[in-house]
Design a protein around this motif. Structure first.
Motif, mmCIF file in Angstrom:
data_model
loop_
_atom_site.group_PDB
_atom_site.id
_atom_site.type_symbol
_atom_site.label_atom_id
_atom_site.label_comp_id
_atom_site.label_asym_id
_atom_site.label_seq_id
_atom_site.Cartn_x
_atom_site.Cartn_y
_atom_site.Cartn_z
ATOM 1 N N ILE A 1 0.859 -1.183 0.000
ATOM 2 C CA ILE A 1 0.000 0.000 0.000
ATOM 3 C C ILE A 1 0.896 1.234 0.000
ATOM 4 C CG2 ILE A 1 -1.728 1.319 1.282
ATOM 5 C CD1 ILE A 1 -2.556 -1.325 2.562
ATOM 6 N N LYS A 2 0.541 2.161 -0.862
ATOM 7 C CA LYS A 2 1.368 3.350 -0.972
ATOM 8 C C LYS A 2 0.442 4.555 -1.061
ATOM 9 C CE LYS A 2 5.114 4.637 -4.031
ATOM 10 N NZ LYS A 2 5.761 4.109 -5.250
ATOM 11 N N GLU B 1 0.370 8.742 -1.164
ATOM 12 C CA GLU B 1 1.239 9.909 -1.342
ATOM 13 C C GLU B 1 0.423 11.190 -1.342
ATOM 14 O OE1 GLU B 1 3.539 9.575 -4.920
ATOM 15 O OE2 GLU B 1 4.546 7.794 -4.119
ATOM 16 N N SER C 1 0.893 10.772 3.835
ATOM 17 C CA SER C 1 1.710 9.845 3.050
ATOM 18 C C SER C 1 2.194 8.723 3.945
ATOM 19 C CB SER C 1 2.933 10.544 2.463
ATOM 20 O OG SER C 1 2.545 11.654 1.704
ATOM 21 N N PHE C 2 2.104 7.496 3.463
ATOM 22 C CA PHE C 2 2.718 6.389 4.184
ATOM 23 C C PHE C 2 2.801 5.181 3.268
ATOM 24 C CE2 PHE C 2 -1.812 6.149 5.109
ATOM 25 C CZ PHE C 2 -2.098 4.819 4.865
ATOM 26 N N GLU C 3 3.558 4.203 3.687
ATOM 27 C CA GLU C 3 3.677 2.980 2.912
ATOM 28 C C GLU C 3 3.538 1.796 3.834
ATOM 29 O OE1 GLU C 3 6.872 2.304 0.083
ATOM 30 O OE2 GLU C 3 6.908 4.473 -0.264
ATOM 31 N N ALA D 1 4.375 -2.377 3.860
ATOM 32 C CA ALA D 1 5.001 -3.479 3.136
ATOM 33 C C ALA D 1 4.121 -4.720 3.204
ATOM 34 C CB ALA D 1 6.373 -3.771 3.730
ATOM 35 N N ALA E 1 -3.178 7.170 -4.177
ATOM 36 C CA ALA E 1 -3.120 6.008 -3.301
ATOM 37 C C ALA E 1 -3.039 4.779 -4.184
ATOM 38 C CB ALA E 1 -4.349 5.948 -2.410
ATOM 39 N N GLU E 2 -2.156 3.879 -3.824
ATOM 40 C CA GLU E 2 -1.956 2.677 -4.620
ATOM 41 C C GLU E 2 -2.128 1.461 -3.720
ATOM 42 O OE1 GLU E 2 1.785 2.114 -6.578
ATOM 43 O OE2 GLU E 2 1.296 3.707 -8.012
ATOM 44 N N ASP F 1 -3.752 1.920 -8.953
ATOM 45 C CA ASP F 1 -4.186 3.216 -8.454
ATOM 46 C C ASP F 1 -5.684 3.185 -8.132
ATOM 47 O OD1 ASP F 1 -3.080 6.343 -8.779
ATOM 48 O OD2 ASP F 1 -5.256 6.078 -8.772
ATOM 49 N N THR G 1 -1.814 -8.386 3.974
ATOM 50 C CA THR G 1 -1.311 -7.145 4.536
ATOM 51 C C THR G 1 -2.489 -6.496 5.237
ATOM 52 O OG1 THR G 1 0.096 -6.972 2.621
ATOM 53 C CG2 THR G 1 -0.162 -4.988 3.963
ATOM 54 N N THR H 1 5.155 7.773 12.165
ATOM 55 C CA THR H 1 5.061 6.380 11.715
ATOM 56 C C THR H 1 6.313 5.666 12.139
ATOM 57 O OG1 THR H 1 5.868 7.189 9.635
ATOM 58 C CG2 THR H 1 3.646 6.376 9.641
#
Lengths: 255, 318
Positions: free
Chosen positions: B2-3, B5, B21-23, B25, B58-59, B64, B183, B212
Motif C-alpha cells: 500500500i502506498k 502519497e 503519506s505512508f507505505e 510493506a 493512493a496505490e 491506483d 497485509t 510512523t
C-alpha cells in the motif's frame, strides 16, 4: 452479467424472505380476482340479455373481459410499485451495507440493474397472480392469447418504468417510508394526469397527457403494440436508471 | 503493498485528511492510531475506493485507486466500523452472496466458505439468521466477509469496537493469525490494541500523520531523553541521595518514588540524547551506598500517544 444476477438473486430472496412478497400477492389475488369475476359476470349477463332479445350478437371475450381486467390491473399495479422499490437502496444506506456493494468489484450500473431487475421480476410475480382469473377463461371460451400476451408485456413495461423511478427515489433517502411515500405520490400523480388531461386540447395539455404512464398502456390493453408507447416506456426506464446511477455516484462525494 | 502519497480529502471547507503519506510493506500489520475524528475512516474509505481523494495518490498492490478501482477492489477486503450485514439472511447465504459478489469462482466457493467459517470460528452458526447473532459473532461474520475472496490487503475499521474483553482478545488473535498471508491495516483509538497486534503504527491526528514507526522505536525515539529507575540502600536519607544524583552530569530531573523493604527508589530523567547510567552507577558506588537496581524505564505508548496528539509540536518526532 453474472454480478447483476448475483445482486438480483439476493434481492429476490429478500422479497420472499419477508412478508412483502406474500402480502402483495395475496392482496393482488383478491383484487384482480374480484375484477376478473365481475368482468366475466357482466359478460355472461350481457350475453344472456342479447340472446333473450333475439339479437345474438357475437361477443368478444378479449374486448369484454380481458381488456377491462388489464386496465384495472394496470392501475392497481401503480400502488404496488412503492412497496417493491422503497427498500432497494434506502435500507442499504441505513444499515451501511451500501459500503459492501460500493467496495466490491462491481460497477454501480451492475448494482442498479441487478436491483431493478429483481424489482421487475417481483412485480412480474405479483402480476402473474392476476393471470389466474384470465387463464380460467380458456377452459370455457376461446379468447385470443396474443393480445393478452401484449397486454402483459405492456403491464411489465409500465411497471418497469415506474420501478425505475422508484429505484431512483430509494437512492435519495435512507428512510424506507419516505422513499415509499414519495414513490407513491409520483405514481398517483402520473395516474391522475390521465384524468386531468382527458379533455385537454391545448398543446400544453397534450404534452402533459403524453406523460401519463397509464395512457400509454391503453394500446397494449387492446393488444396493439405501438412503437410510440414502447419507446415512451423504454425511455422512462432509461431515464429513471440514469438518474439512479447519478444519485448513487453522488453518494461518494456527499457522504 | 500500500502506498499513499500526499493524500488529501476535503469536505466542503474542512480537510478530513490533509497531505497524508505512508507505505505499508507486504505481510505487515499496521495500526492506524488516532483519536475519534482524526481521519482514519476517511483514509480507509479512500483506499477502498468508496470515496474519491481530493488530491494525492493512493496505490494498492500496484493499482491506483482512482484509475483502476476494479483491480483494487478485487484485492481488498474491507470491514467497516459497523459490519455490513443483512439481518434477514443466514450466515452461510450471506457469505455465499459476498463471495459471488467479490468474484470467487462458483466451483471454489463452497470450499472457501468452509475455510473462512473455520478460521473465524463461525462454523457453528452457519445456518443461523444474522439478525439473531450476538455482537461478537456479527463481528466475526464481518471479518469472514472481508477475507472470503482471499484478498492481498485487509482493511479493518475499528475491528474490536463494542466487543467484550474476551471477544476482543479472540478477535485480536484472529487478526494476528491472518497476518503474513494478508497485509493488514487496522484503525483503532485504543492503544493497547496497537501494542498487542501491530508491528508498525501510524499515528494520525486532525487529518495529519504525526508519526510512523514500530511501536518500540516510537517509544524510544519520541523521548530523546532516557528515564532510569535507581534502587539503593545504605544512604542516610532520601534528600541526600536526591541532591547527589541531581549533580550527576546529564541529569535533568530526579523524582523520589516509594521503595519497598527499606529500599530507596528514584526515577531519574536524562537530558536529550545523554547516556547517564554509567555516571549514575559511579555516583552511587562512590558515595558508599549499595546499588540494587538500575534500569531504564520505557515509556508506554500511551504516554507517547498523549504527547503526540496533545501537542502539535511533537510533529518534530518524525
Amino acid at each position: 452479467m453474472s454480478s447483476i444476477w448475483v445482486i438480483c438473486r439476493k434481492e429476490l430472496k429478500g422479497y420472499f424472505a419477508s412478508p412483502i412478497a406474500y402480502g402483495l400477492m395475496v392482496f393482488f389475488a383478491v383484487i384482480a380476482g374480484y375484477f376478473s369475476f365481475m368482468a366475466t359476470a357482466i359478460f355472461v349477463q350481457r350475453g344472456m340479455e342479447s340472446q333473450m332479445m333475439g339479437r345474438g350478437m357475437p361477443m368478444d371475450l378479449n374486448e369484454w373481459v380481458i381488456r377491462p381486467v388489464l386496465m384495472n390491473v394496470s392501475v392497481i399495479g401503480l400502488f404496488m410499485i412503492p412497496m417493491i422499490t422503497m427498500r432497494l437502496f434506502a435500507e442499504e444506506k441505513r444499515s451501511g451495507t451500501i459500503e459492501l456493494l460500493t467496495t466490491s468489484p462491481v460497477t454501480d450500473l451492475q448494482v442498479i440493474l441487478g436491483k431493478w431487475l429483481a424489482s421487475v421480476l417481483m412485480y412480474g410475480a405479483v402480476l402473474g397472480v392476476s393471470l389466474i382469473g384470465l387463464v380460467a377463461l380458456f377452459a370455457w371460451g376461446k379468447p385470443d392469447w396474443k393480445p393478452m400476451l401484449i397486454g402483459y408485456l405492456g403491464l411489465l413495461l409500465q411497471g418497469g418504468s415506474l420501478l425505475a423511478i422508484g429505484t431512483f427515489i430509494s437512492t435519495c433517502t435512507r428512510n424506507q417510508i419516505v422513499a415509499g411515500v414519495a414513490t407513491f405520490a409520483i405514481c398517483l400523480l402520473l395516474w391522475v394526469l390521465d384524468w386531468v388531461t382527458a379533455f385537454a386540447t391545448s398543446t400544453g395539455g397534450k404534452v402533459i397527457s403524453y406523460l401519463s404512464v397509464v395512457q400509454h398502456f391503453e394500446g397494449f390493453s387492446k393488444g396493439v403494440l405501438d412503437t410510440k408507447d414502447l419507446i415512451f416506456y423504454l425511455s422512462v426506464i432509461f431515464f429513471g436508471l440514469f438518474l439512479t446511477s447519478r444519485s448513487m455516484e453522488s453518494l461518494r462525494w456527499r457522504s | 503493498m500500500i502506498k499513499v502519497e500526499g493524500l488529501t480529502k476535503r469536505y466542503a471547507r474542512m480537510a478530513a485528511v490533509d497531505n497524508v503519506s505512508f507505505e505499508v510493506a507486504k505481510g505487515q500489520i499496521v495500526g492506524f492510531l488516532g483519536p475519534n475524528g482524526a481521519g482514519k475512516t476517511t483514509t480507509m474509505r479512500v483506499l477502498t475506493c468508496f470515496l474519491p481523494a481530493t488530491e494525492g495518490r493512493a496505490e494498492v498492490a500496484g493499482y491506483d485507486v482512482t484509475t483502476q478501482p476494479m483491480e483494487v477492489k478485487r484485492r481488498i477486503g474491507y470491514l467497516p466500523e459497523t459490519p455490513p450485514l443483512y439481518p434477514d439472511m443466514e450466515v452461510c447465504e450471506y457469505l455465499e452472496f459476498v463471495g459471488r459478489l467479490k468474484g470467487v469462482p462458483k466451483s471454489n466457493l463452497k470450499q472457501r466458505l468452509d475455510e473462512v467459517a473455520e478460521r473465524c470460528s463461525i462454523a457453528d452458526v452457519k445456518t443461523k439468521l444474522i439478525g439473531k447473532l450476538s455482537k461478537g459473532y456479527r463481528q466475526r461474520v464481518g471479518l469472514a466477509q472481508a477475507i472470503i475472496h482471499n484478498p492481498d490487503v485487509l482493511i479493518l475499521d475499528e475491528p474490536t469496537s463494542g466487543l467484550d474483553p474476551k471477544q476482543i482478545i479472540e478477535t485480536r488473535d484472529l487478526i494476528k493469525s491472518l497476518a503474513g498471508d494478508h497485509t493488514i491495516i487496522l484503525s483503532t483509538h485504543i492503544l493497547p490494541e496497537v501494542e498487542a497486534v501491530c508491528e508498525r503504527v501510524i499515528i494520525i491526528n486532525k487529518g495529519k500523520v504525526v508519526a510512523t514507526d514500530t511501536v518500540d522505536n516510537l517509544t524510544h525515539r519520541l523521548r530523546g531523553s532516557e528515564a532510569v529507575t535507581v534502587e539503593l540502600t545504605g544512604a542516610p536519607g532520601a534528600d541526600d541521595v536526591q541532591r547527589k544524583l541531581e549533580l550527576v552530569s546529564g541529569v535533568s530531573r530526579v523524582v523520589a518514588k516509594e521503595g519497598r523493604g527499606g529500599m530507596l527508589k528514584f526515577e531519574v530523567e536524562s537530558l536529550q540524547g545523554r547516556q547517564i547510567r554509567p555516571d549514575l552507577a559511579r555516583a552511587v558506588v562512590e558515595s558508599g551506598w549499595q546499588l540494587h537496581e538500575l534500569h531504564s524505564a520505557a515509556f508506554s505508548l500511551e504516554e507517547v500517544f498523549i504527547e503526540l496528539t496533545s501537542s502539535q509540536a511533537a510533529g518534530g518526532a518524525q
